[in-house]
Design an enzyme around this catalytic site. Sequence first.
Site, mmCIF file in Angstrom:
data_model
loop_
_atom_site.group_PDB
_atom_site.id
_atom_site.type_symbol
_atom_site.label_atom_id
_atom_site.label_comp_id
_atom_site.label_asym_id
_atom_site.label_seq_id
_atom_site.Cartn_x
_atom_site.Cartn_y
_atom_site.Cartn_z
ATOM 1 C CG ASN A 3 -21.628 55.505 73.107
ATOM 2 O OD1 ASN A 3 -22.100 55.630 74.152
ATOM 3 N ND2 ASN A 3 -21.601 54.388 72.257
ATOM 4 C CB VAL A 34 -21.771 44.918 64.166
ATOM 5 C CG1 VAL A 34 -21.372 44.174 62.694
ATOM 6 C CG2 VAL A 34 -23.109 45.134 64.278
ATOM 7 N N GLY A 44 -14.294 48.905 64.794
ATOM 8 C CA GLY A 44 -14.829 49.618 65.620
ATOM 9 C C GLY A 44 -15.041 48.639 67.063
ATOM 10 C CB VAL A 45 -15.756 49.086 70.501
ATOM 11 C CG1 VAL A 45 -14.321 49.244 70.716
ATOM 12 C CG2 VAL A 45 -16.593 50.505 70.477
ATOM 13 N N GLY A 46 -18.018 47.090 69.819
ATOM 14 C CA GLY A 46 -19.492 46.748 70.054
ATOM 15 C C GLY A 46 -19.866 45.278 69.420
ATOM 16 C CD GLU A 49 -10.310 54.666 68.512
ATOM 17 O OE1 GLU A 49 -10.474 55.325 67.668
ATOM 18 O OE2 GLU A 49 -11.412 54.321 69.317
HETATM 19 N N1 COA Z 1 -31.861 55.817 66.332
HETATM 20 C C1 COA Z 1 -32.207 55.670 67.494
HETATM 21 N N2 COA Z 1 -31.498 54.757 68.417
HETATM 22 C C2 COA Z 1 -30.653 53.873 67.702
HETATM 23 C C3 COA Z 1 -30.363 54.040 66.391
HETATM 24 C C4 COA Z 1 -31.258 54.992 65.738
HETATM 25 N N3 COA Z 1 -30.963 55.053 64.246
HETATM 26 N N4 COA Z 1 -29.702 52.849 65.889
HETATM 27 C C5 COA Z 1 -29.336 52.295 67.024
HETATM 28 N N5 COA Z 1 -29.910 52.811 68.161
HETATM 29 C C6 COA Z 1 -29.881 52.411 69.568
HETATM 30 C C7 COA Z 1 -30.116 50.873 69.704
HETATM 31 O O1 COA Z 1 -31.383 50.708 69.916
HETATM 32 C C8 COA Z 1 -29.392 50.948 71.168
HETATM 33 O O2 COA Z 1 -30.171 51.267 72.156
HETATM 34 P P1 COA Z 1 -30.215 50.316 73.655
HETATM 35 O O3 COA Z 1 -28.903 50.621 74.264
HETATM 36 O O4 COA Z 1 -31.326 51.656 74.431
HETATM 37 O O5 COA Z 1 -30.647 49.291 73.408
HETATM 38 C C9 COA Z 1 -28.279 51.601 71.003
HETATM 39 O O6 COA Z 1 -28.434 52.788 70.030
HETATM 40 C C10 COA Z 1 -26.751 51.204 70.562
HETATM 41 O O7 COA Z 1 -26.974 50.300 69.504
HETATM 42 P P2 COA Z 1 -26.643 48.889 69.424
HETATM 43 O O8 COA Z 1 -26.950 48.303 67.971
HETATM 44 O O9 COA Z 1 -26.558 48.114 70.569
HETATM 45 O O10 COA Z 1 -24.886 49.023 68.737
HETATM 46 P P3 COA Z 1 -23.707 49.285 69.349
HETATM 47 O O11 COA Z 1 -23.474 48.841 70.772
HETATM 48 O O12 COA Z 1 -22.700 48.474 68.203
HETATM 49 O O13 COA Z 1 -23.189 50.898 69.202
HETATM 50 C C11 COA Z 1 -22.746 52.753 68.317
HETATM 51 C C12 COA Z 1 -23.480 51.473 68.003
HETATM 52 C C13 COA Z 1 -22.987 53.730 66.800
HETATM 53 C C14 COA Z 1 -23.611 53.765 69.608
HETATM 54 C C15 COA Z 1 -21.404 52.868 68.652
HETATM 55 O O14 COA Z 1 -21.014 51.985 67.655
HETATM 56 C C16 COA Z 1 -20.644 54.041 68.618
HETATM 57 O O15 COA Z 1 -20.584 54.938 69.576
HETATM 58 N N6 COA Z 1 -19.788 54.669 67.703
HETATM 59 C C17 COA Z 1 -19.238 55.730 67.592
HETATM 60 C C18 COA Z 1 -17.792 55.776 67.932
HETATM 61 C C19 COA Z 1 -17.073 54.784 67.120
HETATM 62 O O16 COA Z 1 -17.215 54.312 65.921
HETATM 63 N N7 COA Z 1 -15.906 54.210 67.691
HETATM 64 C C20 COA Z 1 -15.050 53.380 67.183
HETATM 65 C C21 COA Z 1 -13.852 54.195 66.415
HETATM 66 S S1 COA Z 1 -12.260 53.275 66.468
#
Ligand code: COA
Length: 506
Positions: free
Chosen positions: A381, A270, A266-268, A291
């Site tokens: 997202n 981790v 995935g992206v991001g 992807e």
């Molecule tokens: N409840 C509320 N907010 C939460 C949370 C929860 N359980 N867990 C994380 N967050 C918040 C974080 O605090 C952070 O907030 P901020 O932007 O205000 O700081 C935000 O969500 C993003 O979290 P972060 O730890 O920075 O993770 P990330 O950038 O790795 O993104 C997802 C995590 C889940 C949002 C992102 O991976 C995503 O959109 N995934 C779905 C799509 C996907 O998996 N695509 C890849 C497929 S190939």
Amino acid sequence: MGKDLSQYIRNEAFLDKIVSAEEAASWIEDGMNLGMSGFTLFGEPKEFPLALSKRGETEKFKVNLYTGASLGPTADQSMAEAGIVNLRVPYQGNATMRGKINAGEMYYIDQHLSHVAEEVRKGTLGKIDYAIIEAAAITEDGYIIPTGSVGNSPIFVEKAENVIIELNTTAPSAYEGIHDIYVLADQGDRREIPLYKSGERIGEIGIKVDPAKVRGIVLSEQPDIPSPLFEPNEETQQIANNLLDFFAKEVEAGKLPPSLAPLQSGVGSVANAVLNGMKTSQFKDIEVYSEVLQDGVFDLIDAGVVKFASATAFSLSKKRVDSLAEDLEKYKDKIVFRPQEISNHPELIRRLGVISFNTALEVDIYGNVNSTHVSGTKVMNGIGGSGDFARNARITIFVTPSLAKNGAISAIVPFVSHVDHTEHDVDVIVTEQGYADLRGLPPVKRAEKLIEIAHPTYRPQLLAYFEEAKEKVGGQTPHILEKAFSFHNNLKEKGTMLFEENQVKN
Ligand code: COA
């Protein structure tokens, strides 16, 4: 612009079609459906959406915007700011657009990325009035050469009534030859997709377009849009280490070879930390069937860890965007970009035996995953391709820090507030506390494993919920429905999921 356009537009039938972005934007009418190229900020048109947004400052109209995935500041952001989007499909990741969606000012359908092309074929999204596609070139035989993503561009071009090409003369010429455009027949007339290894090519180098459909070509010199660079921190590094430890144990047990299996990440933050950690790992000759390709993939190819990478788009930081022209020359025979219905196709993910890892927002004690909705209501997202991979992968992994918002939120909860991936699709969950291998376990055994990788401050109240549910309700998947959202309710009322009795008193 002073450039010799004949090197970019190599078919005469297209040469007299050049128009300004403003003129192309003036063709768009209220209620039209636009199929735009672009995926994780790569390969999207820039001059056209900016001109359309400018028009929106003085004229009242709205369009439905369909893409591959997320667009950047020149498209999603400017169009959201101008208030000209009625409906957005299938994925976005822009803060301004997210705000408008959650404020109820525009509609959003959060759709599996592999499904979009089928929906376009079936007509459920209406007809595509205009396809707007960023291109690096138009070849002698009339193929559009896409730039840094393919996404849904082939189906948009095929089905659109009109096509606008945004020709980006700053796009590296080495984009030509990197794409593999394989177009599916209609359902009912379709055979298996003849792809048996992630490195194979089965299609054409560009998107075939009927010149008569191309209403205009807009010229652009706007560079690719970088994504933020995610440097690993202590927490993401620990999650990465735990995931790599899981892979190592699978290899040790003879369940996976040292080349693992085709990998989707995935992206991001981790995902980037994991790729980073792989550089010095024992794994070699890994194939990537993903992807999106992030920065780390180039380093992994150099380190001999990755031997080939297949995806539908780049998602790169500024540093890599700046060196992309040279990198593409260097890595050209090791990278391929396919339409997203091929990169994310269930048939191929299952056949290749892809290992998939994506990020969760929250996970419940039985393994259901929420990747998209904060407290069940506000979309972050979107599901993106995570569902395409999760349902069909050989091993489906979700990663997440065990805490969010400085400890006010536990990522492990009794019941997820929104379900993207059900317990039936999820194999392994990884936090910085460890990993929970849920495979082969019934729900009550899964809960024990998942509570172990929750943050220690939340373990007592998770355990209390689980024990009470088993004792008072029982059943296959014990829940106390009145308390299933007690963590979320506490967060809403008191600003933290941590119950008062579990808080450390000073
Ligand atoms: N409840 C509320 N907010 C939460 C949370 C929860 N359980 N867990 C994380 N967050 C918040 C974080 O605090 C952070 O907030 P901020 O932007 O205000 O700081 C935000 O969500 C993003 O979290 P972060 O730890 O920075 O993770 P990330 O950038 O790795 O993104 C997802 C995590 C889940 C949002 C992102 O991976 C995503 O959109 N995934 C779905 C799509 C996907 O998996 N695509 C890849 C497929 S190939």
